[in-house]
Design a protein around this motif. Structure first.
Motif, short mmCIF file in Angstrom:
data_model
loop_
_atom_site.label_atom_id
_atom_site.label_comp_id
_atom_site.label_asym_id
_atom_site.label_seq_id
_atom_site.Cartn_x
_atom_site.Cartn_y
_atom_site.Cartn_z
N ASP A 18 -16.52 15.87 -14.88
CA ASP A 18 -17.31 14.57 -14.68
C ASP A 18 -17.08 13.60 -15.12
OD1 ASP A 18 -18.30 16.08 -16.94
OD2 ASP A 18 -20.42 15.67 -16.67
N ALA A 19 -16.66 13.54 -16.53
CA ALA A 19 -16.12 12.33 -17.05
C ALA A 19 -14.56 11.96 -16.62
CB ALA A 19 -15.93 12.36 -18.58
N LEU A 20 -14.13 12.89 -15.78
CA LEU A 20 -12.66 12.51 -15.18
C LEU A 20 -12.80 11.92 -13.60
CD1 LEU A 20 -10.86 15.49 -16.55
CD2 LEU A 20 -11.13 12.93 -17.50
N SER A 21 -14.15 12.03 -13.31
CA SER A 21 -14.31 11.89 -11.78
C SER A 21 -13.64 10.44 -11.08
CB SER A 21 -15.70 11.90 -11.46
OG SER A 21 -16.27 10.38 -11.82
N ALA A 22 -13.36 9.53 -11.86
CA ALA A 22 -12.63 8.24 -11.33
C ALA A 22 -10.96 8.36 -11.67
CB ALA A 22 -13.17 6.91 -12.08
N ARG A 23 -10.74 9.40 -11.97
CA ARG A 23 -9.12 9.32 -12.50
C ARG A 23 -8.42 9.90 -11.40
NH1 ARG A 23 -7.89 11.66 -18.36
NH2 ARG A 23 -9.33 10.21 -19.74
N PHE A 24 -7.16 9.37 -11.01
CA PHE A 24 -6.34 10.05 -9.99
C PHE A 24 -5.58 11.17 -10.40
CE2 PHE A 24 -6.83 5.41 -8.90
CZ PHE A 24 -7.27 5.52 -7.87
N PRO A 25 -5.16 12.04 -9.53
CA PRO A 25 -4.41 13.53 -9.91
C PRO A 25 -3.27 13.08 -11.05
CG PRO A 25 -4.89 13.33 -7.70
CD PRO A 25 -5.27 12.07 -8.00
N MET A 69 -2.80 17.50 -3.24
CA MET A 69 -3.67 16.60 -3.86
C MET A 69 -3.04 14.95 -3.14
SD MET A 69 -4.16 17.85 -7.53
CE MET A 69 -4.84 19.68 -7.89
N ALA A 70 -3.97 14.22 -2.86
CA ALA A 70 -3.59 12.93 -2.47
C ALA A 70 -3.48 11.81 -3.55
CB ALA A 70 -4.71 12.50 -1.30
N PRO A 71 -2.34 11.35 -3.74
CA PRO A 71 -2.29 10.35 -5.01
C PRO A 71 -3.13 9.16 -4.96
CG PRO A 71 -0.47 10.04 -3.54
CD PRO A 71 -1.20 11.29 -3.10
N GLU A 72 -3.72 8.83 -3.73
CA GLU A 72 -4.49 7.62 -3.60
C GLU A 72 -6.04 8.03 -3.77
OE1 GLU A 72 -3.96 9.13 0.66
OE2 GLU A 72 -2.91 8.89 -1.08
N LEU A 73 -6.41 9.22 -3.70
CA LEU A 73 -7.75 9.61 -4.03
C LEU A 73 -8.00 9.99 -5.54
CD1 LEU A 73 -8.48 11.87 -0.60
CD2 LEU A 73 -8.90 9.29 -1.08
N THR A 74 -9.34 9.75 -5.83
CA THR A 74 -9.71 10.12 -7.20
C THR A 74 -10.27 11.56 -7.10
OG1 THR A 74 -12.08 9.53 -6.81
CG2 THR A 74 -10.51 7.70 -7.78
N VAL A 75 -10.40 11.96 -8.54
CA VAL A 75 -11.03 13.30 -8.73
C VAL A 75 -12.22 13.48 -7.79
CG1 VAL A 75 -12.21 15.04 -10.30
CG2 VAL A 75 -9.92 13.97 -10.73
N LEU A 76 -13.22 12.68 -7.76
CA LEU A 76 -14.33 12.78 -7.10
C LEU A 76 -14.30 12.67 -5.56
CD1 LEU A 76 -17.61 12.85 -6.97
CD2 LEU A 76 -17.73 10.37 -7.27
N GLU A 77 -13.37 11.68 -5.14
CA GLU A 77 -13.22 11.52 -3.65
C GLU A 77 -12.47 12.64 -3.04
OE1 GLU A 77 -12.52 6.59 -3.94
OE2 GLU A 77 -10.81 7.95 -4.05
#
Length: 209
Positions: free
Chosen positions: A123-130, A85-93
């Motif tokens: 879906d409600a967490l799509s903008a969060r980071f890992p 998992m890339a720390p700089e990408l969100t769940v959706l990304e």
């Protein structure tokens, strides 16, 4: 779909997996049970092409396992431990990246990413980071990355880890849907709930140990 013939794994004089034979058909779910150390994860690594057997043969879709073969990689999706998992990408990304890598049609890729996050309750967490996810949410996120690509075979090592009973039932529902759509599943688990709900067949490695 999967044909394991007298496969065993040894390393430095230690037996990691005693000889085992099993066949799993298209659209069938095999649950692998056994105590720690009996070779559940080792068997999954062999099926995924991440470890060579010391003896015996493994075929997936009629062909010998070869992780360098793109056709094999397209056929098999495996979660043996959490995926990178890339720390700089969100769940959706993350999910979008995986889907876009495997699907050439952008509309199909977008449909996969949106439906998958809703199906897993992410879906409600799509903008969060890992690092902003709980341990259970991280487990579901890992499963989303596993499912965000085409596959014929799913390999899962203790998919119930870190999950409360409600979310164990979520992954049962999700995995049943893939099996019913024709995917072949092999899951190693300590969960009797998951095993009873998912298994068409059970392989007991304790019996071989």
């Amino acid at each position: 779909m999967i044909d394991v013939d007298r496969v065993d794994v040894r390393a430095a004089g230690v037996t990691l997996l005693r000889p085992v034979s099993v066949q799993v058909g298209v659209g069938e779910a095999l649950v692998v049970r056994g105590r720690n150390g009996t070779g559940k994860s080792t068997l999954l690594r062999v099926l995924a092409g991440a470890r060579r057997p010391s003896g015996g043969t493994v075929r997936v879709g009629g062909s010998l396992v070869d992780a360098r073969d793109r056709r094999f990689r397209r056929r098999v999706s495996a979660m043996i431990g959490l995926p990178p998992m890339a720390p700089e990408l969100t769940v959706l990304e993350h999910v979008r990246l995986v889907a876009a890598t495997w699907y050439s049609d952008p509309d199909e890729s977008r449909a996969v990413e949106g439906g998958l996050l809703a199906e897993l309750g992410l879906d409600a967490l799509s903008a969060r980071f890992p690092h902003e996810l709980s341990s259970g949410q991280t487990q579901l996120f890992g499963l989303a990355l596993l499912l965000a690509r085409p596959f014929d075979v799913l390999l899962l090592d203790e998919p119930e880890q870190r999950l409360d009973p409600e979310h164990v039932h979520t992954i049962i529902r999700v995995l049943r849907a893939r099996r019913d759509a024709g995917a072949t599943l092999v899951a190693a688990t300590h969960s009797s709930v998951l095993a009873d709900a998912l298994a068409d067949r059970t392989l007991e490695l304790d019996a071989a140990a």
